[in-house]
Structure formats: structure tokens, C-alpha cells
Scaffold this motif. Sequence first.
Motif, short mmCIF file in Angstrom:
data_model
loop_
_atom_site.label_atom_id
_atom_site.label_comp_id
_atom_site.label_asym_id
_atom_site.label_seq_id
_atom_site.Cartn_x
_atom_site.Cartn_y
_atom_site.Cartn_z
N LYS A 1 39.53 48.39 39.00
CA LYS A 1 40.72 48.00 38.26
C LYS A 1 41.42 46.78 38.83
CE LYS A 1 43.87 51.28 37.27
NZ LYS A 1 44.46 52.63 37.48
N HIS A 2 41.47 46.69 40.17
CA HIS A 2 42.35 45.69 40.78
C HIS A 2 41.69 44.65 41.67
CE1 HIS A 2 45.39 48.60 39.56
NE2 HIS A 2 44.87 49.51 40.34
N ALA A 3 40.51 44.97 42.25
CA ALA A 3 40.07 44.17 43.40
C ALA A 3 39.33 42.87 43.05
CB ALA A 3 39.20 45.02 44.32
N PHE B 1 45.79 43.04 48.63
CA PHE B 1 47.17 43.10 48.18
C PHE B 1 48.07 43.46 49.34
CE2 PHE B 1 47.92 47.76 47.89
CZ PHE B 1 46.64 48.20 48.19
N GLY C 1 47.92 56.69 42.26
CA GLY C 1 46.62 56.82 42.93
C GLY C 1 46.74 56.95 44.43
N ILE C 2 47.44 56.00 45.06
CA ILE C 2 47.52 55.99 46.52
C ILE C 2 48.26 57.22 47.02
CG2 ILE C 2 48.50 54.73 48.48
CD1 ILE C 2 47.77 52.16 47.00
N GLU D 1 38.59 57.64 43.46
CA GLU D 1 39.79 56.86 43.12
C GLU D 1 39.76 55.50 43.82
OE1 GLU D 1 42.18 56.83 41.05
OE2 GLU D 1 43.68 55.53 41.96
N GLY E 1 52.11 53.98 39.87
CA GLY E 1 50.87 53.92 40.65
C GLY E 1 50.70 55.18 41.49
N ASN F 1 39.98 52.04 41.87
CA ASN F 1 40.92 50.96 42.18
C ASN F 1 40.20 49.63 42.38
OD1 ASN F 1 43.28 52.35 41.95
ND2 ASN F 1 43.62 52.59 44.15
N ASP G 1 36.22 46.70 50.54
CA ASP G 1 35.79 45.81 49.46
C ASP G 1 36.14 44.37 49.83
OD1 ASP G 1 38.29 44.75 48.14
OD2 ASP G 1 38.68 46.88 47.80
N1 LIG Z 1 41.09 47.73 46.28
C1 LIG Z 1 42.22 47.16 45.83
N2 LIG Z 1 42.31 45.81 45.71
C2 LIG Z 1 43.44 45.22 45.27
N3 LIG Z 1 44.55 45.87 44.93
C3 LIG Z 1 44.55 47.21 45.04
C4 LIG Z 1 43.41 47.93 45.49
N4 LIG Z 1 43.70 49.24 45.53
C5 LIG Z 1 44.97 49.34 45.11
N5 LIG Z 1 45.50 48.14 44.82
C6 LIG Z 1 46.88 47.86 44.42
O1 LIG Z 1 47.67 49.01 44.70
C7 LIG Z 1 48.33 49.45 43.54
C8 LIG Z 1 48.49 50.94 43.55
O2 LIG Z 1 47.27 51.61 43.39
P1 LIG Z 1 47.29 53.05 42.77
O3 LIG Z 1 48.33 53.84 43.51
O4 LIG Z 1 45.92 53.59 42.77
O5 LIG Z 1 47.86 52.85 41.32
P2 LIG Z 1 47.13 52.28 40.00
O6 LIG Z 1 45.66 52.18 40.30
O7 LIG Z 1 47.44 53.31 38.97
O8 LIG Z 1 47.78 50.97 39.74
C9 LIG Z 1 47.53 48.90 42.40
O9 LIG Z 1 48.31 48.72 41.26
C10 LIG Z 1 47.03 47.59 42.96
O10 LIG Z 1 48.02 46.60 42.83
#
Ligand SMILES: Nc1ncnc2c1ncn2[C@@H]1O[C@H](COP(=O)(O)OP(=O)(O)O)[C@@H](O)[C@H]1O
Length: 396
Positions: free
Chosen positions: A319-321, A348, A363-364, A312, A361, A316, A343
Motif C-alpha cells: 500500500k505505502h512503500a 516514513f 494496522g500498526i 499486515e 491507521g 503495508n 523493505d
Molecule cells: N512499509 C512502509 N513504507 C512506508 N510507509 C509505511 C509503511 N508501513 C506503514 N507506513 C505508513 O504508516 C502508516 C500507518 O500504517 P497502518 O497503521 O498500517 O495504517 P494504514 O495501512 O491503514 O494506513 C501508513 O499510512 C503509512 O503512511
Amino acid sequence: MKKQALEQNTGDAAKTGRPLMEEIRRLKRKVARLEKAEMERGRAEAARRESEEKYRTLIESTGDLIFIVNEKGIYTYVNPQFERATGYSVRDLIGQPFTFLVAPEHIESTIRRFRKGIRGEYTLPYDAHLVHRNGEKIPVEFLVTTQYDATGRAVGRFGIGRDITERKRAEEILRQQSRQLRILSARLTEAEESERKRIARELHDQVGQNLTVVGINLSIVRSKLPAEEMKMLRARLEDSMVLVEEITEFTRGLMSDLRPPDMDILGLVASIGWFAERFSMRTGVDVVVEGEEIQPRPNPDVENNVFRIAQEVLNNVAKHARARRVGIRIEACDAILRVVITDDGIGFDPSRVRRMEEQGGWGIMTMTERAESIGGRFVLESEPGKGTCVTLEVPL
Ligand SMILES: Nc1ncnc2c1ncn2[C@@H]1O[C@H](COP(=O)(O)OP(=O)(O)O)[C@@H](O)[C@H]1O
Ligand SMILES: [Mg+2]
């Protein structure tokens, strides 16, 4: 006759004329001073009464329990609020030891605290149960201070108590809800895990095997078709064979995302390495995995959860970084398994995510739950522009 009387009044000093006028003026001044003093006393008295009235109203109309006990612990004052809270009248309580109202299980600690206070030591606010006349227990938060006389001798204790039934109830509801949420979230993780397994199995048994059959059939058709028909259909046939291959490849990828590799055989570090490699190919992000296989092997539940968390975290990143590079370090030291994943992406503000969780969200939250379910902890550090670092620590 008149003159005689006057002379008699002024007495033997025989004051007449100027001295007499002086005397009258002096007396007048004295009377004025006395009048002023009297007026001031009256005003002070009125002010005192007013202020006393004010404090009485305050003490008697507050929702809090206010009381005074003497140095023997006997109630010398209780405000009327006691009647509402305990069912005993003010008259019932004055003259009683304070233990009269305290629930048996709290008597000892309350007496200890009282003695400490009378010795002049500071006592912290505390919670204790009082017992209502009808037997019901009332949780009360107490703040009690010692009173001293002019010579510094402790003469008693002055206290304020607050009925915290409502607060306790709210706390209990909150505790229950968060317990339910934890159970729910654990179930969700479990359900996700078994659903993944089921889908992977179906993909393998149904889609995968049928695709294999379709592929074989297409090769047979190609080899058996007469030449002239072959000309016409060749392009279609080959196109279909390529499609079958692509779908097979795609399904295989999907399957391995859904199902962790055979961790029993590979081991945790190699499994994470295997996933990282595939991740790297898929996303173009450079991933470096460091660490030796852990000996002796952690139990399968730990391995599975750690693997899922790493998966996960990497998802992430994708998806986000917007990262270019990811480092994964896995080590076991002093009976703690530690996995650190960093990373170099955009980072964020983690404090903002808590609110976002409500919108989905998961995941966390799921990673935190997974870590807790194996007795470990999950810590995420990040800052906009500074990348993200995740540390997972699990006792072995
Ligand atoms: N490695 C990362 N780099 C940047 N932002 C991150 C990273 N991991 C998590 N995030 C931020 O934290 C939020 C919550 O992550 P998560 O709980 O996994 O939910 P999701 O991935 O479904 O959005 C993400 O939407 C993102 O904004
Ligand atoms: Mg996520």
C-alpha cells in the motif's frame, strides 16, 4: 551674665574662639552621621518588614502545604493551607509530630526518610497519604530538605507538599481508558479474525460451491446443444464459462487472503513463504523468505498472530512503500522467535503515524497489540527515503 554662662558651659578646657568653632563643627558632623545611620537603619528595617511580608503572603497564600519540623520531627511551622487540606487548625498542628498527619501505611517510610535527611543525606521527592480530620486520605507529593544551623548541625526539615488528588484522578482515568482501549483493540482483532473466518467459510460453502455447479451446468449445456443453436450461443456460452472460472479464481484468492493457510500442516515459516509468494505474484515486489521451520512448534496462538503481523507488514509494503524488494528473516534463538521484515521502499516518519492513528491507521496499532497479546514486542523503524524495518520478538 551671658558671657559667664558660656564660659561655664565650655568647661575647664576653656575653649574659646577657633577651637570652639572646630568643636561645634565636629559635633555637627557627628550628629549628621548619626542621623544618616538612623535613617538607613529605618530604611533597612522597612525593607526587611516588606520582604518578610512578601514571603509571608507568598507562603500563606500558596496552594501548597509548607511546613518546618525540628530535629525531633515536631511541627514548628505549618502554613494556613494545612487547615484547608487536613481539617486541623495551625494551632492544632504546631507541637505535634509530623506522623500525626501521615497515613499508617506511610509512617514507617516517612520516618526512615526523615532520619536519612537529618543525617544529612539527600532525599528524593516522594508521594504519601495524609489523613484528613474526617478520615479521608489525601495523596500528597512532598519535597523536603534539611535545615542546618551556622555550625552545620541539622536542626530540622523544611518541606513543601502538594495535594495531587486531581492528578491521581486524571492518571487513574487515563489508566482505565488505556486499559479499555487495549481490551477494545484486542476484541477488534478477535472480531476481525472470526469475521474473516466466517466470510471465508461462506465464500467457500456458498459462492465457491455454487460456482462449481454453474460451471458444470454450463459444460453440460454446451455438450448437449444442437449444432445450429450452438452456433448462435457458442460465444456467449464460452464467455460465461471463462467468467465462472475467473470468479472462481478470484474467490479462491480472496479466501486464502482471509484465512491463513492450514498452518498446522504447513508450519509458520512455510505459511509465511506461501503468503509471500502469492503477494509477490500479485504486486510484482520481490520477496525473499529466509529461515528454518521452528522446532519445537510455537503454540498455535503465537503462529497465528505472527502470521497475521507478517501479512499486515506485507500489505503495508504494497500500500505505502513503493518497494522493489522485501526480505523476511525468521529465526529462533535463545528461546526468542524473531521475525525481521525489511523493505527498500520510500520509508516514513513513524512519529507522525501516532497522530494519524486517530484518523484510522489501525494496522500498526493492531500489530503492536497482537505482539503484546503473545508476550512479545513489535518494533518499527523507518525514515523517509531509507526503507522500513519491522522486528517482531516473541518469547517461545
Ligand atoms: N512499509 C512502509 N513504507 C512506508 N510507509 C509505511 C509503511 N508501513 C506503514 N507506513 C505508513 O504508516 C502508516 C500507518 O500504517 P497502518 O497503521 O498500517 O495504517 P494504514 O495501512 O491503514 O494506513 C501508513 O499510512 C503509512 O503512511
Ligand atoms: Mg496498514
